[in-house]
Write a protein that holds these residues in place. Structure first.
Motif: not given
Length: 257
Positions: A104-106, A115, A138
């Motif tokens: 969920g991190d970008t 992402r 990713y």
């Protein structure tokens, strides 16, 4: 602007998009422990050039410290959360900038947004290691949306977690005669392709490394996955253009949004 994909063998690809060069799971070694590079010449030093490098999980054939140590000063490196704690050698790579990622991190990287998405795979460095990090895929978004799956099994929420993509770089094999849990073979990769429905796909993670002394044990698992994926993708996902690259070969893809 076209997007260019180059396969260097195993899970190592270069993705050039929006004037930014991304390298995935770099492994530039003739030998790694009991594995020997059996196909594809060792890439020339220019293959190691990258603006940002993605590491999908902590296994040594994906997080290879000597290959990372050869990156140019200032290279950006994205790794799973807590990777520096689990692999202390990462903390000694002072010339590169490490960013930890979780699903969920970008993060912005050059002209791209990267992402992190979930992967179904053991994220530990060692099978009995005490430290756990998430295994990741990713999505690289620029002119195209390119999905690098890392190592993963097929899972129900894959299409939802990954989202719409233009290009999928999917593992279709491994480095030994048998695939354990949390991997895609050619058939499962073809079914993943049907769920993801990209415009184009490139099979990776096969036909490069093999255990020393095991050449005669199930050799089809080394040689066949790329062609088998092409055949099965035509059945399960006939609308997807599959590009089976040789080691060091590239494909330029025009992406129309």
């Amino acid at each position: 602007m076209p997007v260019e994909i180059t396969w260097w063998g195993h899970a190592t690809c270069a993705v050039e998009d929006s004037d930014t060069r991304v390298l995935t799971d770099p492994l530039f070694a003739r030998r790694l422990a009991h594995l020997r590079r059996r196909r594809g010449a060792l890439p020339l030093p220019d293959a190691r050039r990258a603006d940002v490098v993605l590491v999908s999980h902590l296994h040594a054939d994906h997080l290879h410290l000597p290959s990372l140590a050869a990156l140019a000063p200032g290279t950006r490196l994205l790794v799973p959360r807590d990777a520096p704690r689990a692999v202390p050698g990462l903390r000694r790579l002072g010339q590169i900038r490490v960013t930890e990622m979780a699903p969920g991190d970008t993060t912005a990287a050059g002209g791209l947004v990267v992402r992190a998405v979930p992967a179904r795979h053991d994220g530990r460095r060692l099978p009995v290691g005490p430290h756990r990090s998430p295994a990741l895929g990713y999505v690289i978004e620029g002119e195209a949306r390119t999905y690098f799956a890392g190592d993963t099994g097929l899972f129900d929420s894959m299409a939802e977690d990954v989202g719409p993509v233009d290009v999928a770089l999917l593992p279709v094999g491994g480095w030994g005669p048998y695939l354990g849990d949390g991997h895609l073979d050619a058939g499962r990769a073809a079914r993943a392709l049907a769920r993801l429905a990209p415009r184009s796909a490139v099979p990776v993670h096969y036909g490069t490394y093999w255990p020393i002394g095991m050449d005669a044990i199930r050799p089809h698992e080394f040689h066949a996955p790329g062609d088998e994926f092409v055949r099965l993708a035509a059945r399960y996902a006939p609308g997807v253009a599959v590009h089976r690259l040789g080691h060091g070969e590239s494909v330029r893809l025009e992406v129309a949004r």
